[in-house]
Design an enzyme around this catalytic site. Structure first.
Site, PDB file in Angstrom:
ATOM      1  N   VAL A  64      56.975 -44.330 -20.382  1.00  0.00           N
ATOM      2  CA  VAL A  64      57.374 -43.595 -21.270  1.00  0.00           C
ATOM      3  C   VAL A  64      57.438 -44.761 -22.736  1.00  0.00           C
ATOM      4  O   VAL A  64      57.850 -45.774 -22.311  1.00  0.00           O
ATOM      5  CB  VAL A  64      58.647 -43.063 -20.996  1.00  0.00           C
ATOM      6  CG1 VAL A  64      59.221 -42.279 -22.288  1.00  0.00           C
ATOM      7  CG2 VAL A  64      58.496 -42.213 -19.913  1.00  0.00           C
ATOM      8  N   CYS A  65      57.205 -44.283 -23.867  1.00  0.00           N
ATOM      9  CA  CYS A  65      57.306 -44.993 -24.986  1.00  0.00           C
ATOM     10  C   CYS A  65      58.013 -43.955 -25.986  1.00  0.00           C
ATOM     11  O   CYS A  65      58.759 -43.182 -25.490  1.00  0.00           O
ATOM     12  CB  CYS A  65      56.308 -45.756 -25.351  1.00  0.00           C
ATOM     13  SG  CYS A  65      54.797 -44.520 -25.843  1.00  0.00           S
ATOM     14  N   TYR A  66      57.875 -44.471 -27.098  1.00  0.00           N
ATOM     15  CA  TYR A  66      58.331 -43.444 -28.354  1.00  0.00           C
ATOM     16  C   TYR A  66      57.623 -42.078 -28.577  1.00  0.00           C
ATOM     17  O   TYR A  66      58.314 -41.182 -28.295  1.00  0.00           O
ATOM     18  CB  TYR A  66      58.327 -44.123 -29.612  1.00  0.00           C
ATOM     19  CG  TYR A  66      59.181 -45.313 -29.626  1.00  0.00           C
ATOM     20  CD1 TYR A  66      60.636 -45.312 -29.839  1.00  0.00           C
ATOM     21  CD2 TYR A  66      58.722 -46.679 -29.634  1.00  0.00           C
ATOM     22  CE1 TYR A  66      61.457 -46.329 -29.919  1.00  0.00           C
ATOM     23  CE2 TYR A  66      59.467 -47.756 -29.668  1.00  0.00           C
ATOM     24  CZ  TYR A  66      60.976 -47.773 -29.858  1.00  0.00           C
ATOM     25  OH  TYR A  66      61.601 -48.655 -29.796  1.00  0.00           O
ATOM     26  N   GLY A  68      54.121 -41.812 -27.125  1.00  0.00           N
ATOM     27  CA  GLY A  68      53.073 -41.585 -26.253  1.00  0.00           C
ATOM     28  C   GLY A  68      51.870 -42.557 -26.545  1.00  0.00           C
ATOM     29  O   GLY A  68      50.808 -42.362 -25.956  1.00  0.00           O
ATOM     30  N   PHE A  93      59.370 -40.284 -25.291  1.00  0.00           N
ATOM     31  CA  PHE A  93      60.460 -39.887 -25.127  1.00  0.00           C
ATOM     32  C   PHE A  93      61.083 -38.771 -26.194  1.00  0.00           C
ATOM     33  O   PHE A  93      61.851 -37.923 -25.835  1.00  0.00           O
ATOM     34  CB  PHE A  93      61.749 -41.108 -25.202  1.00  0.00           C
ATOM     35  CG  PHE A  93      63.090 -40.529 -25.141  1.00  0.00           C
ATOM     36  CD1 PHE A  93      63.536 -40.181 -24.137  1.00  0.00           C
ATOM     37  CD2 PHE A  93      63.775 -40.615 -26.231  1.00  0.00           C
ATOM     38  CE1 PHE A  93      64.761 -39.589 -23.836  1.00  0.00           C
ATOM     39  CE2 PHE A  93      65.185 -40.015 -26.219  1.00  0.00           C
ATOM     40  CZ  PHE A  93      65.779 -39.833 -24.910  1.00  0.00           C
TER      41      PHE A  93
END
EC number: 2.8.1.1
Length: 110
Positions: A64-66, A68, A93
């Site tokens: 998971v990042c900010y 995708g 996220f």
């Protein structure tokens, strides 16, 4: 063993997590502390080697990042390190938080 990761929607990520997948969050520590997927683990360049050394390489891993984007590069890296079942959360996220606002936590990384 797969040589590529899969991009998945929040619904698929939630199902994987409920079935025991490890969720790793690669955002900065401050963003993780403000909010993250419940049960996820924060990793960064300093902790990734320890994470890999202790991980079950055959267990599902959701990155998971900010939004995708960065998670795709990280997911590819985990494949290169020997993980066989890796997923990148599309929308990151930010999308997770909009779909599952009650399924987020706050606080520092462990």
């Amino acid at each position: 063993m797969s040589d590529t990761f899969q991009r998945i929607a929040p619904e698929q990520a939630r199902q994987l997590r409920e079935n025991g997948a490890q969720v790793v969050d690669i955002r900065d520590p401050q963003s993780f502390a403000v909010g993250h997927i419940s049960g996820s683990r924060h990793i960064d360049n300093h902790s990734v080697a320890d994470f890999i050394a202790a991980a079950d390489l055959d267990a599902p891993l959701v990155v998971v990042c900010y939004h995708g984007n960065s998670s795709q590069s990280a997911a590819a890296y985990f494949i290169q390190q020997g993980f066989s079942d890796v997923y990148s959360l599309d929308g990151g996220f930010e999308l997770w938080r909009s779909v599952y606002p009650a399924d987020t936590s706050s606080g520092e990384a462990e």
